[in-house]
Design a protein around this motif. Structure first.
Motif, PDB file in Angstrom:
ATOM      1  N   GLU A  18       0.786  -1.305  -0.138  1.00  0.00           N
ATOM      2  CA  GLU A  18       0.046   0.119  -0.231  1.00  0.00           C
ATOM      3  C   GLU A  18       0.832   1.264   0.201  1.00  0.00           C
ATOM      4  O   GLU A  18       0.526   2.087  -0.631  1.00  0.00           O
ATOM      5  CB  GLU A  18      -0.859   0.033   1.264  1.00  0.00           C
ATOM      6  CG  GLU A  18      -1.975  -0.988   1.220  1.00  0.00           C
ATOM      7  CD  GLU A  18      -3.092  -0.871   0.075  1.00  0.00           C
ATOM      8  OE1 GLU A  18      -3.187   0.446  -0.386  1.00  0.00           O
ATOM      9  OE2 GLU A  18      -3.956  -1.532  -0.270  1.00  0.00           O
ATOM     10  N   GLU A  19       1.865   1.279   0.975  1.00  0.00           N
ATOM     11  CA  GLU A  19       2.665   2.386   0.808  1.00  0.00           C
ATOM     12  C   GLU A  19       3.630   2.706  -0.584  1.00  0.00           C
ATOM     13  O   GLU A  19       3.304   3.792  -0.740  1.00  0.00           O
ATOM     14  CB  GLU A  19       3.863   2.138   2.015  1.00  0.00           C
ATOM     15  CG  GLU A  19       4.668   3.478   2.371  1.00  0.00           C
ATOM     16  CD  GLU A  19       5.579   3.260   3.605  1.00  0.00           C
ATOM     17  OE1 GLU A  19       6.702   3.788   3.493  1.00  0.00           O
ATOM     18  OE2 GLU A  19       5.261   2.488   4.317  1.00  0.00           O
ATOM     19  N   ALA A  20       4.104   1.367  -0.768  1.00  0.00           N
ATOM     20  CA  ALA A  20       4.722   1.547  -2.247  1.00  0.00           C
ATOM     21  C   ALA A  20       3.861   1.835  -3.169  1.00  0.00           C
ATOM     22  O   ALA A  20       4.247   2.929  -4.314  1.00  0.00           O
ATOM     23  CB  ALA A  20       5.514   0.438  -2.384  1.00  0.00           C
ATOM     24  N   ALA A  21       2.743   1.510  -3.400  1.00  0.00           N
ATOM     25  CA  ALA A  21       1.854   1.825  -4.386  1.00  0.00           C
ATOM     26  C   ALA A  21       1.435   3.332  -4.377  1.00  0.00           C
ATOM     27  O   ALA A  21       1.189   3.903  -5.469  1.00  0.00           O
ATOM     28  CB  ALA A  21       0.593   0.746  -4.465  1.00  0.00           C
ATOM     29  N   ALA A  22       1.247   3.718  -3.191  1.00  0.00           N
ATOM     30  CA  ALA A  22       0.943   5.226  -3.171  1.00  0.00           C
ATOM     31  C   ALA A  22       2.087   5.978  -3.608  1.00  0.00           C
ATOM     32  O   ALA A  22       1.934   7.253  -4.059  1.00  0.00           O
ATOM     33  CB  ALA A  22       0.341   5.451  -1.662  1.00  0.00           C
ATOM     34  N   GLU A  23       3.265   5.589  -3.188  1.00  0.00           N
ATOM     35  CA  GLU A  23       4.583   6.546  -3.773  1.00  0.00           C
ATOM     36  C   GLU A  23       4.774   6.443  -5.079  1.00  0.00           C
ATOM     37  O   GLU A  23       5.202   7.295  -5.659  1.00  0.00           O
ATOM     38  CB  GLU A  23       5.726   6.160  -2.879  1.00  0.00           C
ATOM     39  CG  GLU A  23       6.923   6.806  -3.195  1.00  0.00           C
ATOM     40  CD  GLU A  23       8.152   6.422  -2.236  1.00  0.00           C
ATOM     41  OE1 GLU A  23       9.227   6.586  -2.829  1.00  0.00           O
ATOM     42  OE2 GLU A  23       8.060   5.955  -1.165  1.00  0.00           O
ATOM     43  N   PHE A  24       4.578   5.297  -5.833  1.00  0.00           N
ATOM     44  CA  PHE A  24       4.823   5.038  -7.111  1.00  0.00           C
ATOM     45  C   PHE A  24       3.630   5.460  -7.990  1.00  0.00           C
ATOM     46  O   PHE A  24       3.982   5.261  -9.407  1.00  0.00           O
ATOM     47  CB  PHE A  24       5.474   3.694  -7.256  1.00  0.00           C
ATOM     48  CG  PHE A  24       6.852   3.706  -6.804  1.00  0.00           C
ATOM     49  CD1 PHE A  24       8.035   4.572  -7.014  1.00  0.00           C
ATOM     50  CD2 PHE A  24       6.990   2.997  -5.668  1.00  0.00           C
ATOM     51  CE1 PHE A  24       9.276   4.240  -6.524  1.00  0.00           C
ATOM     52  CE2 PHE A  24       8.132   2.558  -4.832  1.00  0.00           C
ATOM     53  CZ  PHE A  24       9.033   3.547  -5.366  1.00  0.00           C
ATOM     54  N   TYR A  25       2.403   5.661  -7.738  1.00  0.00           N
ATOM     55  CA  TYR A  25       1.340   5.870  -8.406  1.00  0.00           C
ATOM     56  C   TYR A  25       1.451   6.947  -9.442  1.00  0.00           C
ATOM     57  O   TYR A  25       2.009   7.946  -8.821  1.00  0.00           O
ATOM     58  CB  TYR A  25      -0.024   5.878  -7.556  1.00  0.00           C
ATOM     59  CG  TYR A  25      -1.096   6.116  -8.413  1.00  0.00           C
ATOM     60  CD1 TYR A  25      -1.756   4.951  -8.923  1.00  0.00           C
ATOM     61  CD2 TYR A  25      -1.634   7.365  -8.698  1.00  0.00           C
ATOM     62  CE1 TYR A  25      -3.069   5.155  -9.576  1.00  0.00           C
ATOM     63  CE2 TYR A  25      -2.850   7.638  -9.442  1.00  0.00           C
ATOM     64  CZ  TYR A  25      -3.470   6.378  -9.781  1.00  0.00           C
ATOM     65  OH  TYR A  25      -4.709   6.540 -10.810  1.00  0.00           O
ATOM     66  N   PRO A  26       1.354   6.831 -10.670  1.00  0.00           N
ATOM     67  CA  PRO A  26       0.719   6.208 -11.639  1.00  0.00           C
ATOM     68  C   PRO A  26       1.856   5.381 -12.151  1.00  0.00           C
ATOM     69  O   PRO A  26       1.483   4.652 -13.289  1.00  0.00           O
ATOM     70  CB  PRO A  26      -0.255   6.889 -12.212  1.00  0.00           C
ATOM     71  CG  PRO A  26       0.709   8.157 -12.578  1.00  0.00           C
ATOM     72  CD  PRO A  26       1.418   8.377 -11.175  1.00  0.00           C
ATOM     73  N   HIS A  27       2.971   5.546 -12.244  1.00  0.00           N
ATOM     74  CA  HIS A  27       4.187   4.901 -12.835  1.00  0.00           C
ATOM     75  C   HIS A  27       4.439   3.438 -12.828  1.00  0.00           C
ATOM     76  O   HIS A  27       5.164   3.079 -13.606  1.00  0.00           O
ATOM     77  CB  HIS A  27       5.186   5.877 -12.761  1.00  0.00           C
ATOM     78  CG  HIS A  27       5.126   7.226 -12.683  1.00  0.00           C
ATOM     79  ND1 HIS A  27       4.889   8.221 -14.127  1.00  0.00           N
ATOM     80  CD2 HIS A  27       4.758   8.202 -11.699  1.00  0.00           C
ATOM     81  CE1 HIS A  27       4.575   8.978 -13.892  1.00  0.00           C
ATOM     82  NE2 HIS A  27       4.640   9.830 -12.603  1.00  0.00           N
ATOM     83  N   VAL A  28       4.148   3.165 -11.473  1.00  0.00           N
ATOM     84  CA  VAL A  28       4.194   1.566 -11.558  1.00  0.00           C
ATOM     85  C   VAL A  28       2.869   1.159 -10.710  1.00  0.00           C
ATOM     86  O   VAL A  28       2.380   1.719  -9.932  1.00  0.00           O
ATOM     87  CB  VAL A  28       5.247   1.428 -10.377  1.00  0.00           C
ATOM     88  CG1 VAL A  28       5.488  -0.240 -10.334  1.00  0.00           C
ATOM     89  CG2 VAL A  28       6.743   1.952 -10.958  1.00  0.00           C
TER      90      VAL A  28
END
Length: 161
Positions: free
Chosen positions: A71-81
């Motif tokens: 969840e934390e990583a998805a929030a940081e890298f959204y929308p590029h990953v």
């Protein structure tokens, strides 16, 4: 009486501005982790052209920790990953094709390219793609994902590096 004290304002500012503050739950907004429902949806996600981080999981205590990390990583890298979570007991066929026995594990799919049609083609309407798959064996955190992306040359932001 609604006014916050100086200390409350200062801590609030710290929580908002400090990217790696870990002593307080982070407000990540809506979930950016996509839950696997079908291989067709997975292929459509790959065709968007972004790297896809896939976490193959089963129920367990470590999976709860992994969910928070995703969840934390998805929030940081959204929308590029894009981040995808597969619950292997629900979708055993997709997980078995990865030929791994230890769960949970993470793989990163990127650079989908149309594969050359070699040999006889059963259906001319079917397009084959080749995708690079990398096993993720770094620290399972947003920092670990960032370092992995740097090392393997995967664009995780708009930076033209």
């Amino acid at each position: 009486m609604d006014e916050k004290s100086f200390l409350d304002r200062m801590l609030g500012h710290l929580r908002e501005s400090c990217k790696y503050y870990t002593g307080y739950p982070k407000d990540l907004g809506p979930s950016r982790v996509v839950h696997f429902t079908s291989e067709r949806e997975f292929v459509q996600l790959l065709h968007q052209g972004y790297p896809v981080v896939v976490a193959f999981t089963i129920r367990g205590n470590y999976t709860k920790h992994l969910d928070r990390v995703l969840e934390e990583a998805a929030a940081e890298f959204y929308p590029h990953v894009k981040f995808l979570r597969v619950e292997c007991p629900k979708y055993p066929g997709f997980c078995i094709t990865r030929q791994r026995k230890e769960y949970p594990f993470i793989e990163i799919f990127h650079n989908p390219e149309q594969a050359a049609n070699l040999g006889r083609v059963a259906d001319p309407n079917i397009t084959k793609y080749s995708v690079k798959v990398l096993p993720f064996n770094y620290d399972q955190s947003a920092y670990g994902f960032r370092e992995f992306f740097k090392r393997h040359g995967i664009r995780s932001s708009l930076d033209p590096k």
